[in-house]
Design a protein around this motif. Structure first.
Motif, PDB file in Angstrom:
ATOM      1  N   SER A  69       0.765  -1.178   0.256  1.00  0.00           N
ATOM      2  CA  SER A  69       0.140   0.036  -0.121  1.00  0.00           C
ATOM      3  C   SER A  69       0.830   1.199   0.253  1.00  0.00           C
ATOM      4  O   SER A  69       2.031   1.203   0.452  1.00  0.00           O
ATOM      5  N   ASN A  70       0.135   2.382  -0.640  1.00  0.00           N
ATOM      6  CA  ASN A  70       1.177   3.500  -0.494  1.00  0.00           C
ATOM      7  C   ASN A  70       0.456   4.548   0.849  1.00  0.00           C
ATOM      8  O   ASN A  70       1.011   5.614   0.768  1.00  0.00           O
ATOM      9  N   LEU A  71       0.051   3.893   2.018  1.00  0.00           N
ATOM     10  CA  LEU A  71      -0.231   4.667   2.892  1.00  0.00           C
ATOM     11  C   LEU A  71       0.644   5.218   3.861  1.00  0.00           C
ATOM     12  O   LEU A  71       0.555   6.118   4.467  1.00  0.00           O
ATOM     13  N   PRO A  72       1.742   4.714   3.736  1.00  0.00           N
ATOM     14  CA  PRO A  72       2.941   5.300   4.624  1.00  0.00           C
ATOM     15  C   PRO A  72       3.359   6.882   4.064  1.00  0.00           C
ATOM     16  O   PRO A  72       3.498   7.712   4.690  1.00  0.00           O
ATOM     17  N   TYR A  73       2.870   7.250   2.648  1.00  0.00           N
ATOM     18  CA  TYR A  73       2.959   8.424   2.219  1.00  0.00           C
ATOM     19  C   TYR A  73       1.865   9.387   2.830  1.00  0.00           C
ATOM     20  O   TYR A  73       1.916  10.515   3.210  1.00  0.00           O
ATOM     21  N   VAL A  74       0.803   8.717   3.237  1.00  0.00           N
ATOM     22  CA  VAL A  74      -0.425   9.467   3.976  1.00  0.00           C
ATOM     23  C   VAL A  74       0.131   9.820   5.141  1.00  0.00           C
ATOM     24  O   VAL A  74       0.097  10.724   6.120  1.00  0.00           O
TER      25      VAL A  74
END
Length: 140
Positions: A69-74
């Motif tokens: 997922s790209n949630l670390p950037y959130v």
């Protein structure tokens, strides 16, 4: 989405953690305005702490996801936005170029932490899946 409760917990947690750290260290920000080794060390410490917040949160969240997922950037955005807004609206001893350098450094540190956290989270995810698979096979 099965992870919506976890996601909301992590999102609120990073906002609270970043806000608490920003409030507790607000008195140390003028030490960065000193343009010598002391100011650089304080800036480096702030960057490392915010990067570590992002890295640890991202790794822990991604560990139990089924896919990447790209949630670390959130998480990075939410962690970085609190000190950036705080330094923008509060007169805390940072002026001009020092304030801009602070904002850019914190932003960059959070992005680096998100990238490293995503990679570490993917590795932890593989390890977690192997351990879970071994545990399930052991229970049969």
């Amino acid at each position: 989405m099965d992870n919506l409760p976890r996601l909301s917990f992590y999102l609120s947690g990073v906002l609270i953690l970043s806000g608490a750290f920003t409030l507790l260290t607000n008195d140390l920000l003028p030490k960065m305005a000193i343009l010598n080794l002391t100011g650089f060390i304080f800036l480096l410490c702030f960057c490392l702490i915010y990067m570590n917040m992002t890295l640890v949160t991202s790794r822990r969240f991604l560990r139990k996801l089924e896919t990447t997922s790209n949630l670390p950037y959130v998480f990075a955005l939410l962690i970085a936005i609190v000190p950036i807004i705080w330094s923008s609206i509060i007169n805390n001893g940072l002026y001009g170029s020092v304030k801009i350098v602070y904002m850019l450094s914190i932003s960059l540190a959070c992005v680096i932490g998100a990238y490293a956290g995503q990679k570490a989270g993917e590795k932890a995810q593989i390890t977690y899946k192997k351990q879970l698979y071994e545990y399930i096979n052991k229970m049969k």
